[in-house]
Design a protein around this motif. Sequence first.
Motif, PDB file in Angstrom:
ATOM      1  N   LEU A   1     -15.199 -14.311  12.685  1.00 20.77           N
ATOM      2  CA  LEU A   1     -14.345 -15.375  12.135  1.00 20.77           C
ATOM      3  C   LEU A   1     -13.209 -14.689  11.392  1.00 20.77           C
ATOM      4  CD1 LEU A   1     -16.550 -18.056  10.307  1.00 20.77           C
ATOM      5  CD2 LEU A   1     -14.739 -18.457  11.941  1.00 20.77           C
ATOM      6  N   ALA A   2     -11.980 -15.079  11.627  1.00 22.69           N
ATOM      7  CA  ALA A   2     -10.872 -14.421  10.917  1.00 22.69           C
ATOM      8  C   ALA A   2      -9.969 -15.468  10.311  1.00 22.69           C
ATOM      9  CB  ALA A   2     -10.086 -13.542  11.881  1.00 22.69           C
ATOM     10  N   LEU A   3      -9.570 -15.253   9.068  1.00 23.00           N
ATOM     11  CA  LEU A   3      -8.643 -16.171   8.389  1.00 23.00           C
ATOM     12  C   LEU A   3      -7.352 -15.408   8.111  1.00 23.00           C
ATOM     13  CD1 LEU A   3      -7.905 -18.795   6.937  1.00 23.00           C
ATOM     14  CD2 LEU A   3      -9.053 -17.919   4.908  1.00 23.00           C
ATOM     15  N   LEU A   4      -6.241 -15.936   8.628  1.00 22.58           N
ATOM     16  CA  LEU A   4      -4.943 -15.253   8.475  1.00 22.58           C
ATOM     17  C   LEU A   4      -3.903 -16.286   8.069  1.00 22.58           C
ATOM     18  CD1 LEU A   4      -5.492 -13.769  11.938  1.00 22.58           C
ATOM     19  CD2 LEU A   4      -5.379 -12.269   9.956  1.00 22.58           C
ATOM     20  N   ARG A   5      -2.693 -15.769   7.819  1.00 22.74           N
ATOM     21  CA  ARG A   5      -1.604 -16.680   7.479  1.00 22.74           C
ATOM     22  C   ARG A   5      -0.410 -16.365   8.367  1.00 22.74           C
ATOM     23  NH1 ARG A   5       0.430 -19.036   1.933  1.00 22.74           N
ATOM     24  NH2 ARG A   5       2.285 -19.987   2.776  1.00 22.74           N
ATOM     25  N   GLU A   6       0.215 -17.429   8.927  1.00 22.29           N
ATOM     26  CA  GLU A   6       1.418 -17.234   9.768  1.00 22.29           C
ATOM     27  C   GLU A   6       2.487 -18.162   9.248  1.00 22.29           C
ATOM     28  OE1 GLU A   6       1.142 -17.659  14.014  1.00 22.29           O
ATOM     29  OE2 GLU A   6      -0.178 -15.928  14.132  1.00 22.29           O
ATOM     30  N   GLY A   7       3.322 -17.676   8.351  1.00 25.15           N
ATOM     31  CA  GLY A   7       4.371 -18.506   7.751  1.00 25.15           C
ATOM     32  C   GLY A   7       3.761 -19.662   6.990  1.00 25.15           C
ATOM     33  N   ALA A   8       4.163 -20.892   7.422  1.00 22.38           N
ATOM     34  CA  ALA A   8       3.635 -22.075   6.728  1.00 22.38           C
ATOM     35  C   ALA A   8       2.324 -22.539   7.339  1.00 22.38           C
ATOM     36  CB  ALA A   8       4.662 -23.196   6.817  1.00 22.38           C
ATOM     37  N   MET A   9       1.757 -21.744   8.246  1.00 21.24           N
ATOM     38  CA  MET A   9       0.529 -22.153   8.928  1.00 21.24           C
ATOM     39  C   MET A   9      -0.639 -21.246   8.524  1.00 21.24           C
ATOM     40  SD  MET A   9       1.711 -24.581  10.916  1.00 21.24           S
ATOM     41  CE  MET A   9       1.203 -24.953  12.574  1.00 21.24           C
ATOM     42  N   ALA A  10      -1.801 -21.876   8.443  1.00 21.32           N
ATOM     43  CA  ALA A  10      -3.016 -21.085   8.268  1.00 21.32           C
ATOM     44  C   ALA A  10      -3.578 -20.863   9.666  1.00 21.32           C
ATOM     45  CB  ALA A  10      -4.010 -21.866   7.440  1.00 21.32           C
ATOM     46  N   ARG A  11      -4.104 -19.642   9.894  1.00 22.05           N
ATOM     47  CA  ARG A  11      -4.611 -19.349  11.237  1.00 22.05           C
ATOM     48  C   ARG A  11      -6.071 -18.924  11.147  1.00 22.05           C
ATOM     49  NH1 ARG A  11      -2.229 -14.734  15.341  1.00 22.05           N
ATOM     50  NH2 ARG A  11      -4.224 -14.353  16.369  1.00 22.05           N
ATOM     51  N   VAL A  12      -6.893 -19.571  11.981  1.00 25.20           N
ATOM     52  CA  VAL A  12      -8.308 -19.186  12.023  1.00 25.20           C
ATOM     53  C   VAL A  12      -8.623 -18.793  13.464  1.00 25.20           C
ATOM     54  CG1 VAL A  12     -10.688 -19.912  11.662  1.00 25.20           C
ATOM     55  CG2 VAL A  12      -8.895 -20.766  10.151  1.00 25.20           C
ATOM     56  N   ASP A  13      -9.143 -17.548  13.643  1.00 28.49           N
ATOM     57  CA  ASP A  13      -9.552 -17.091  14.976  1.00 28.49           C
ATOM     58  C   ASP A  13     -11.068 -17.060  15.039  1.00 28.49           C
ATOM     59  OD1 ASP A  13      -6.954 -16.731  15.637  1.00 28.49           O
ATOM     60  OD2 ASP A  13      -6.948 -14.536  15.473  1.00 28.49           O
ATOM     61  N   VAL A  14     -11.615 -17.585  16.147  1.00 30.53           N
ATOM     62  CA  VAL A  14     -13.063 -17.472  16.373  1.00 30.53           C
ATOM     63  C   VAL A  14     -13.204 -16.646  17.646  1.00 30.53           C
ATOM     64  CG1 VAL A  14     -15.220 -18.713  16.747  1.00 30.53           C
ATOM     65  CG2 VAL A  14     -13.434 -19.730  15.324  1.00 30.53           C
TER      66      VAL A  14
ATOM     67  N   PHE B   1     -10.644 -18.244  20.277  1.00 31.52           N
ATOM     68  CA  PHE B   1     -10.012 -19.547  20.068  1.00 31.52           C
ATOM     69  C   PHE B   1      -9.185 -19.446  18.783  1.00 31.52           C
ATOM     70  CE2 PHE B   1     -13.265 -20.659  23.030  1.00 31.52           C
ATOM     71  CZ  PHE B   1     -12.735 -21.710  23.748  1.00 31.52           C
ATOM     72  N   THR B   2      -7.884 -19.781  18.871  1.00 27.85           N
ATOM     73  CA  THR B   2      -6.999 -19.671  17.711  1.00 27.85           C
ATOM     74  C   THR B   2      -6.561 -21.062  17.255  1.00 27.85           C
ATOM     75  OG1 THR B   2      -6.207 -17.556  18.492  1.00 27.85           O
ATOM     76  CG2 THR B   2      -4.790 -18.697  16.909  1.00 27.85           C
ATOM     77  N   VAL B   3      -6.810 -21.358  15.986  1.00 28.45           N
ATOM     78  CA  VAL B   3      -6.409 -22.664  15.437  1.00 28.45           C
ATOM     79  C   VAL B   3      -5.305 -22.433  14.411  1.00 28.45           C
ATOM     80  CG1 VAL B   3      -7.172 -24.716  14.198  1.00 28.45           C
ATOM     81  CG2 VAL B   3      -8.748 -23.531  15.726  1.00 28.45           C
ATOM     82  N   LEU B   4      -4.190 -23.168  14.571  1.00 23.82           N
ATOM     83  CA  LEU B   4      -3.095 -23.090  13.589  1.00 23.82           C
ATOM     84  C   LEU B   4      -3.002 -24.432  12.878  1.00 23.82           C
ATOM     85  CD1 LEU B   4      -0.322 -21.267  15.645  1.00 23.82           C
ATOM     86  CD2 LEU B   4      -1.409 -20.400  13.585  1.00 23.82           C
ATOM     87  N   LEU B   5      -3.013 -24.395  11.550  1.00 22.51           N
ATOM     88  CA  LEU B   5      -2.948 -25.648  10.779  1.00 22.51           C
ATOM     89  C   LEU B   5      -1.840 -25.554   9.740  1.00 22.51           C
ATOM     90  CD1 LEU B   5      -6.746 -26.047  10.032  1.00 22.51           C
ATOM     91  CD2 LEU B   5      -5.421 -27.478  11.587  1.00 22.51           C
ATOM     92  N   PRO B   6      -1.024 -26.615   9.595  1.00 24.85           N
ATOM     93  CA  PRO B   6       0.009 -26.563   8.564  1.00 24.85           C
ATOM     94  C   PRO B   6      -0.632 -26.576   7.169  1.00 24.85           C
ATOM     95  CG  PRO B   6       0.012 -28.705   9.648  1.00 24.85           C
ATOM     96  CD  PRO B   6      -1.011 -27.869  10.352  1.00 24.85           C
ATOM     97  N   ILE B   7      -0.217 -25.632   6.346  1.00 20.65           N
ATOM     98  CA  ILE B   7      -0.839 -25.520   5.009  1.00 20.65           C
ATOM     99  C   ILE B   7      -0.546 -26.777   4.183  1.00 20.65           C
ATOM    100  CG2 ILE B   7      -0.738 -24.201   2.835  1.00 20.65           C
ATOM    101  CD1 ILE B   7      -0.371 -21.709   4.648  1.00 20.65           C
ATOM    102  N   GLY B   8       0.655 -27.342   4.389  1.00 18.30           N
ATOM    103  CA  GLY B   8       1.063 -28.522   3.597  1.00 18.30           C
ATOM    104  C   GLY B   8       0.420 -29.810   4.078  1.00 18.30           C
ATOM    105  N   GLY B   9      -0.419 -29.764   5.128  1.00 21.58           N
ATOM    106  CA  GLY B   9      -1.042 -30.981   5.652  1.00 21.58           C
ATOM    107  C   GLY B   9      -0.246 -31.563   6.805  1.00 21.58           C
ATOM    108  N   PRO B  10      -0.758 -32.661   7.419  1.00 20.34           N
ATOM    109  CA  PRO B  10      -0.053 -33.284   8.548  1.00 20.34           C
ATOM    110  C   PRO B  10       1.339 -33.729   8.116  1.00 20.34           C
ATOM    111  CG  PRO B  10      -2.212 -34.273   8.224  1.00 20.34           C
ATOM    112  CD  PRO B  10      -1.970 -33.371   7.063  1.00 20.34           C
ATOM    113  N   PRO B  11       2.357 -33.636   9.003  1.00 17.81           N
ATOM    114  CA  PRO B  11       3.728 -34.033   8.632  1.00 17.81           C
ATOM    115  C   PRO B  11       3.768 -35.467   8.108  1.00 17.81           C
ATOM    116  CG  PRO B  11       3.644 -33.097  10.864  1.00 17.81           C
ATOM    117  CD  PRO B  11       2.243 -33.173  10.376  1.00 17.81           C
ATOM    118  N   ASP B  12       3.063 -36.383   8.795  1.00 21.57           N
ATOM    119  CA  ASP B  12       3.042 -37.774   8.339  1.00 21.57           C
ATOM    120  C   ASP B  12       1.584 -38.147   8.089  1.00 21.57           C
ATOM    121  OD1 ASP B  12       3.336 -40.365   7.771  1.00 21.57           O
ATOM    122  OD2 ASP B  12       4.158 -40.992   9.714  1.00 21.57           O
ATOM    123  N   GLU B  13       1.182 -38.025   6.819  1.00 21.88           N
ATOM    124  CA  GLU B  13      -0.243 -38.165   6.507  1.00 21.88           C
ATOM    125  C   GLU B  13      -0.794 -39.550   6.789  1.00 21.88           C
ATOM    126  OE1 GLU B  13      -1.390 -36.821   2.669  1.00 21.88           O
ATOM    127  OE2 GLU B  13      -0.579 -34.824   2.986  1.00 21.88           O
TER     128      GLU B  13
END
Length: 482
Positions: free
Chosen positions: A386-399, A462-474
Motif C-alpha cells: 500500500l503506498a500513500l503519495l501526493r501529486e499536486g492537489a491530489m492524494a495518490r494511493v497505490d495498491v 491500482f492507482t487512485v487519485l483523489l482531490p485533497i480539497g474534496g469533490p468539486p461540487d460537494e
Amino acid sequence: MAISLLRSIRFRLTFWYALTLAVIMAASALFSYHYFSKTMRQQIDEDLLNIADQIGSAYTRQNGGPFDCDQLQTHIHQGNWDAYILLRGNNLRAECASDNLLAGDLEFGPVAMQQVRWLSHHFETVEIDGDMQLRLLSAPLKQHGNLVGVVQVARNLGLLQQTLGELRLIYLLIGPFALFWLCLGGWLLSDQLVAPVIEVTAAAREINAENLLRRLPSTGHHDELGQMVTTFNQMLDRLESAFRRVRQFSGDASHELRTPLTILRGETEVTMRWAKTPEEFRDMLHSNLEEIDRMERIIENLLLLAKSESGELTLEIREFNLSDLVQALYLQGRTLGEAKRISVSLRVGIEEEMPIRGDELRLRQLFLNLIANGIKYTPEGGKLELALLREGAMARVDVTDTGIGIPIEAQPYVFDRFYRVDKARNRMDGGSGLGLSIVKSIAVAHGGQISVHSTPGRGSTFTVLLPIGGPPDESNPPAIIS
Ligand code: ADP
C-alpha cells in the motif's frame, strides 16, 4: 398523425409569402400611380406657365395698347401650342380667344380674379361641357408693374385621365394574375423545402425501442435540416448505446442472481429427498444462508451502482486524515493476507499527515475492495504494498500486488459491471464482477479517478487519485456511467 392543411408549415409559408408580396405589390402600384399622375400634372402646369410667359413677353414687346388678336393666332400656330388661350383686357373682359375655343370664353372665377389683381397667377381644374376637365392657368399681364390684362391658358386633361385609367386597369388585371402565379411558385417552392421534413418525420416515426439501429436518411445538404438530421442521429447513437447497456445490465444482473437461486433450489431439493439427520438439514441451511448472503451482496452492490449512476449517491463529506485511514487499512490488510501468507507492506511517501475532504466510509470500502482483490488474485506467499503519495492537489494511493495480473486485452474492461477475467473461477471465489465498478464509482463521485497497470504473471498496480480539497461540487457529486 396527419397535420391539417391550415396548420402545415407549407401553407403558412405560402400564405405569408403571398401576403408579403401582395402588400409590396399594392404599395408599389399605389406609389407609382401617384408619382406618375403628379409628374404628368406638374408637366402640364409647367407647359401652361411657359405658354403664358411667351404670350406675356410678346404683349410687352407690343408696348401696351389693345391686343392684336391676329398676332395671337400667329403665335399659337408658330408655337404649335395645343392649348386653349384667352386674353382679357384691363377691364378683365375677354378680348381675344384661340380658334379652338369654340365658346369664346374661359371660366374666370373670383379666386382667380383676386389672384390676378394681386399680380400672381392661379391654377385650377375646371369642368366644361359636363365631363371634360381642363387645367386652367390665369396669369396677369403686367406693364411697369401694373395690371394691364390677363392671359388664360388651358389644356384638356382628358388624355391624362385616359392614361391614368388605363394604368389602373393594368394594375387591377395584372396584379391578381401575378399574385396567383407567385402563390403557385411559392407553394411549389415550399414543397421542395418541406419534402425532406416530411421524409425525416416518416423515418423518425418508424424508430422505436425495438429498432434503435435505424437512422434518419441524410438530406445531402449541410443546411439547418441536415444539421437536425445529424443531431437526431447522434442522439439515437447515444440512446442506442444506453439501451444496450441497460439490456446488458439487466441480463447480467438476472444471470448473477439466478445462479445462487439455482444453487439454493438444487441443494434444498437434494436435501429434502435424501437427507435424514438433523445435521444434514443444518448443513443445507448453512449453505443456503451463504447463497442468500451472496445474493444480498449483489443486490446491495447493484443498488449502490444504480444510485451512483443517477447521481443519487450521497457522500458524507467531511475532513479526515487519509494517512490514518491508510494505516488502518494496512493493518486490516495484514490480517486478511495472513491466511494466504501474503506479506502486506506500507510505503508512505509524504512528510506529514494528509488531511483530506471525503466520505471516509466509502473510501474505506474503495480501498478494502482493492486490497481484497489484491489478496484474492495473488498466490500464497506473494506480496501486497500500500503506498500513500501526493501529486499536486491530489492524494495518490497505490495498491500493488505480485499476483496473477490482468491480460492486456482485459484491462480496459475491469471497471465494467459484471466483468470478470476468468468467469468460472471468480464465481467460485465469490466474486460477481461488481467490485471494481463500485470502486470506480466511489472515486469518480469524489471527483477522482482510478487506473490500472498490470503485467500478466507478475502483478498489478491500482492507482487512485483523489482531490485533497474534496469533490468539486460537494452537494452534487458527478454521476458515473460505466
Ligand atoms: P470480482 O468480484 O470478480 O473480483 P471485480 O470487479 O473486483 O470483480 O474485478 C473484476 C475482475 O478484474 C476480476 O474478476 C478479476 O478477473 C480482475 N481483477 C481485479 N483485481 C485484480 C487483481 N488485483 N489482480 C488480477 N486480477 C484482478
